[in-house]
Scaffold this motif. Structure first.
Motif, PDB file in Angstrom:
ATOM      1  N   GLU A  90       0.843  -1.208   0.000  1.00  0.00           N
ATOM      2  CA  GLU A  90       0.000   0.000   0.000  1.00  0.00           C
ATOM      3  C   GLU A  90       0.871   1.249   0.000  1.00  0.00           C
ATOM      4  N   GLY A  91       1.959   1.201   0.777  1.00  0.00           N
ATOM      5  CA  GLY A  91       2.893   2.332   0.818  1.00  0.00           C
ATOM      6  C   GLY A  91       3.499   2.588  -0.545  1.00  0.00           C
ATOM      7  N   ALA A  92       3.884   1.508  -1.216  1.00  0.00           N
ATOM      8  CA  ALA A  92       4.499   1.652  -2.539  1.00  0.00           C
ATOM      9  C   ALA A  92       3.502   2.203  -3.553  1.00  0.00           C
ATOM     10  N   MET A  93       2.261   1.684  -3.525  1.00  0.00           N
ATOM     11  CA  MET A  93       1.273   2.111  -4.520  1.00  0.00           C
ATOM     12  C   MET A  93       0.884   3.574  -4.312  1.00  0.00           C
ATOM     13  N   PHE A 147       3.360   9.120 -10.405  1.00  0.00           N
ATOM     14  CA  PHE A 147       3.171   8.785 -11.820  1.00  0.00           C
ATOM     15  C   PHE A 147       1.705   8.739 -12.260  1.00  0.00           C
ATOM     16  N   GLY A 148       0.778   8.984 -11.336  1.00  0.00           N
ATOM     17  CA  GLY A 148      -0.636   8.936 -11.708  1.00  0.00           C
ATOM     18  C   GLY A 148      -1.184   7.518 -11.684  1.00  0.00           C
ATOM     19  N   ASN A 149      -2.388   7.369 -12.250  1.00  0.00           N
ATOM     20  CA  ASN A 149      -3.076   6.077 -12.246  1.00  0.00           C
ATOM     21  C   ASN A 149      -2.286   5.045 -13.073  1.00  0.00           C
ATOM     22  N   LEU A 150      -2.101   3.864 -12.513  1.00  0.00           N
ATOM     23  CA  LEU A 150      -1.261   2.863 -13.188  1.00  0.00           C
ATOM     24  C   LEU A 150      -2.085   1.775 -13.883  1.00  0.00           C
ATOM     25  N   LYS A 151      -3.388   2.006 -14.008  1.00  0.00           N
ATOM     26  CA  LYS A 151      -4.258   1.002 -14.641  1.00  0.00           C
ATOM     27  C   LYS A 151      -3.752   0.711 -16.056  1.00  0.00           C
ATOM     28  N   GLY A 152      -3.541  -0.556 -16.354  1.00  0.00           N
ATOM     29  CA  GLY A 152      -3.138  -0.944 -17.702  1.00  0.00           C
ATOM     30  C   GLY A 152      -1.647  -0.821 -17.976  1.00  0.00           C
ATOM     31  N   SER A 178       4.407  -6.588  -6.174  1.00  0.00           N
ATOM     32  CA  SER A 178       3.913  -7.387  -7.303  1.00  0.00           C
ATOM     33  C   SER A 178       2.436  -7.728  -7.111  1.00  0.00           C
ATOM     34  N   TYR A 179       2.061  -8.047  -5.871  1.00  0.00           N
ATOM     35  CA  TYR A 179       0.649  -8.363  -5.622  1.00  0.00           C
ATOM     36  C   TYR A 179      -0.233  -7.168  -6.004  1.00  0.00           C
ATOM     37  N   HIS A 180       0.127  -5.983  -5.518  1.00  0.00           N
ATOM     38  CA  HIS A 180      -0.698  -4.799  -5.792  1.00  0.00           C
ATOM     39  C   HIS A 180      -0.673  -4.456  -7.286  1.00  0.00           C
ATOM     40  N   LEU A 181       0.508  -4.550  -7.908  1.00  0.00           N
ATOM     41  CA  LEU A 181       0.577  -4.237  -9.346  1.00  0.00           C
ATOM     42  C   LEU A 181      -0.228  -5.237 -10.165  1.00  0.00           C
ATOM     43  N   SER A 182      -0.269  -6.491  -9.722  1.00  0.00           N
ATOM     44  CA  SER A 182      -0.978  -7.512 -10.515  1.00  0.00           C
ATOM     45  C   SER A 182      -2.475  -7.206 -10.607  1.00  0.00           C
ATOM     46  N   LYS A 183      -2.970  -6.360  -9.704  1.00  0.00           N
ATOM     47  CA  LYS A 183      -4.406  -6.026  -9.737  1.00  0.00           C
ATOM     48  C   LYS A 183      -4.719  -4.905 -10.733  1.00  0.00           C
ATOM     49  N   VAL A 184      -3.673  -4.155 -11.135  1.00  0.00           N
ATOM     50  CA  VAL A 184      -3.940  -3.020 -12.035  1.00  0.00           C
ATOM     51  C   VAL A 184      -3.181  -3.102 -13.362  1.00  0.00           C
ATOM     52  N   ALA A 185      -2.066  -3.820 -13.381  1.00  0.00           N
ATOM     53  CA  ALA A 185      -1.218  -3.814 -14.588  1.00  0.00           C
ATOM     54  C   ALA A 185      -1.813  -4.686 -15.686  1.00  0.00           C
ATOM     55  N   GLU A 202      -8.398 -11.675  -8.253  1.00  0.00           N
ATOM     56  CA  GLU A 202      -8.239 -10.234  -8.453  1.00  0.00           C
ATOM     57  C   GLU A 202      -7.065  -9.880  -9.359  1.00  0.00           C
ATOM     58  N   CYS A 203      -6.258 -10.876  -9.723  1.00  0.00           N
ATOM     59  CA  CYS A 203      -5.100 -10.609 -10.597  1.00  0.00           C
ATOM     60  C   CYS A 203      -5.605 -10.398 -12.020  1.00  0.00           C
ATOM     61  N   ARG A 204      -5.267  -9.222 -12.610  1.00  0.00           N
ATOM     62  CA  ARG A 204      -5.710  -8.977 -13.993  1.00  0.00           C
ATOM     63  C   ARG A 204      -4.536  -8.912 -14.979  1.00  0.00           C
ATOM     64  N   ALA A 205      -3.307  -8.984 -14.463  1.00  0.00           N
ATOM     65  CA  ALA A 205      -2.137  -8.851 -15.340  1.00  0.00           C
ATOM     66  C   ALA A 205      -1.776 -10.185 -15.981  1.00  0.00           C
TER      67      ALA A 205
END
Ligand SMILES: NC(=O)c1ccc[n+]([C@@H]2O[C@H](COP(=O)([O-])OP(=O)(O)OC[C@H]3O[C@@H](n4cnc5c(N)ncnc54)[C@H](OP(=O)(O)O)[C@@H]3O)[C@@H](O)[C@H]2O)c1
Length: 284
Positions: free
Chosen positions: A105-108, A115-120, A136-143, A168-171
């Motif tokens: 959460e701290g990293a995100m 850098f703004g919204n990281l969706k996609g 990686s867990y948090h990024l896997s939900k948005v990347a 919840e992983c979308r990457a």
């Protein structure tokens, strides 16, 4: 009775967590104190069975090399920390220990502020330790794509296998061994590079996990190392025209969330930031 929060890790010579948390406790006039407790792995279990459960101990921050090891000694684990598979914060509730992970959460928060919204986003994470697991867990939900590159390939593969099992992983995920060919292929196809290894950290500040030839202006480069605040990697990324971010924001935001878990109060973020910057000799 003053309440203690410990930093559990080994070795602990260069941590600024104490300065950060003690400044925050003082600011809100809370009867809390943060203390470093250097603890070799052989002493971890005893500490978690005895010292950490005492009445006057409110909890702990957990750092290298204990983030994964502490899991089996806790009474309860927050579902997010369970998914991540690493603990960086422990709360002692009347002798029962509950583990949390606030690193991701701290990293995100820090990443999205910079850098703004990281969706996609198409992202590359270097490293497969505790910090990488959380990010990686948090990024896997948005990347859209996430490549985890690590010196020990199996460790990267383990994270990918775990993340693939979460709905919840979308990457689209892949693991690669750390070498120039993997880096070149992955970075040629990405917008975000996260260094979640200690490479470049003080005192080995001339080291970098990626060479300058692989960096370019399309990239956002996040080095979670915060000492020094401008690592060799970030210097090279800036010179290549990339946007850059160091690990200070992550440190402060993960600490702020731990502070909230221990005290039930919102953390004085600017006080924490100033304390860390002063401790690291950063002029603002
Ligand atoms: N800014 C913040 O708030 C924050 C929070 C947490 C951590 N950190 C920093 O992030 C870094 C990693 O922390 P962590 O808790 O994830 O540590 P960790 O669990 O020990 O994991 C370290 C990872 O880095 C890799 N690695 C270590 N030395 C390497 C080298 N010389 N070359 C290539 N790869 C190397 C390891 O690879 P193997 O798998 O092959 O061993 C492992 O994947 C540390 O510098 C820590 O201070 C910053």
């Amino acid at each position: 009775m003053v309440k203690l929060c410990y930093l559990l890790g080994y070795p602990l010579e260069h941590s600024v967590s104490g300065v950060m948390h003690n400044a925050a406790f003082r600011e809100l006039s809370l009867g809390y104190r943060f203390e470093s407790l250097p603890l070799p792995p052989s002493a971890l279990e005893k500490c978690l069975k005895t010292e950490l459960r005492r009445k006057w101990v409110r909890g702990a921050s957990v750092t290298i090399p204990h983030k994964m090891r502490v899991l089996r000694h806790l009474d309860e684990v927050d579902p997010l920390a369970m998914r991540i598979g690493a603990i960086n914060t422990i709360v002692n509730n009347r002798g029962r220990l509950k583990g949390y992970n606030t690193d991701g959460e701290g990293a995100m928060r820090s990443l999205e502020e910079a850098f703004g919204n990281l969706k996609g986003v198409r992202a590359v994470v270097l490293g497969a330790g505790g910090a990488s697991r959380a990010i990686s867990y948090h990024l896997s939900k948005v990347a859209e794509e996430l490549v985890i590159i690590n010196r020990t390939y199996e460790n990267a593969l383990n994270i990918v296998e775990a993340l693939k099992g979460y709905p919840e992983c979308r990457a689209s995920l892949s693991a690669k061994p750390l070498n120039r060919a993997s880096l070149m292929e992955a970075l040629g196809n990405s917008e975000l590079l996260v260094n979640a290894t200690p490479v470049g950290m003080w005192p080995r500040i001339s080291e970098t996990p990626v060479d300058a030839g692989l960096l370019g202006p399309r990239l956002m480069v996040f080095d979670i190392v915060y000492n020094p605040p401008r690592t060799r990697l970030l210097e090279m990324a800036e010179a290549a025209g990339a946007k850059t971010l160091n690990g200070l924001g992550m440190l402060i935001y993960q600490g702020a969330e731990a502070f909230r878990l221990w005290t039930g109060r919102e953390a004085p973020i600017e006080v924490m930031r100033r304390a860390v910057e002063e401790a690291l000799g950063i002029q603002t």
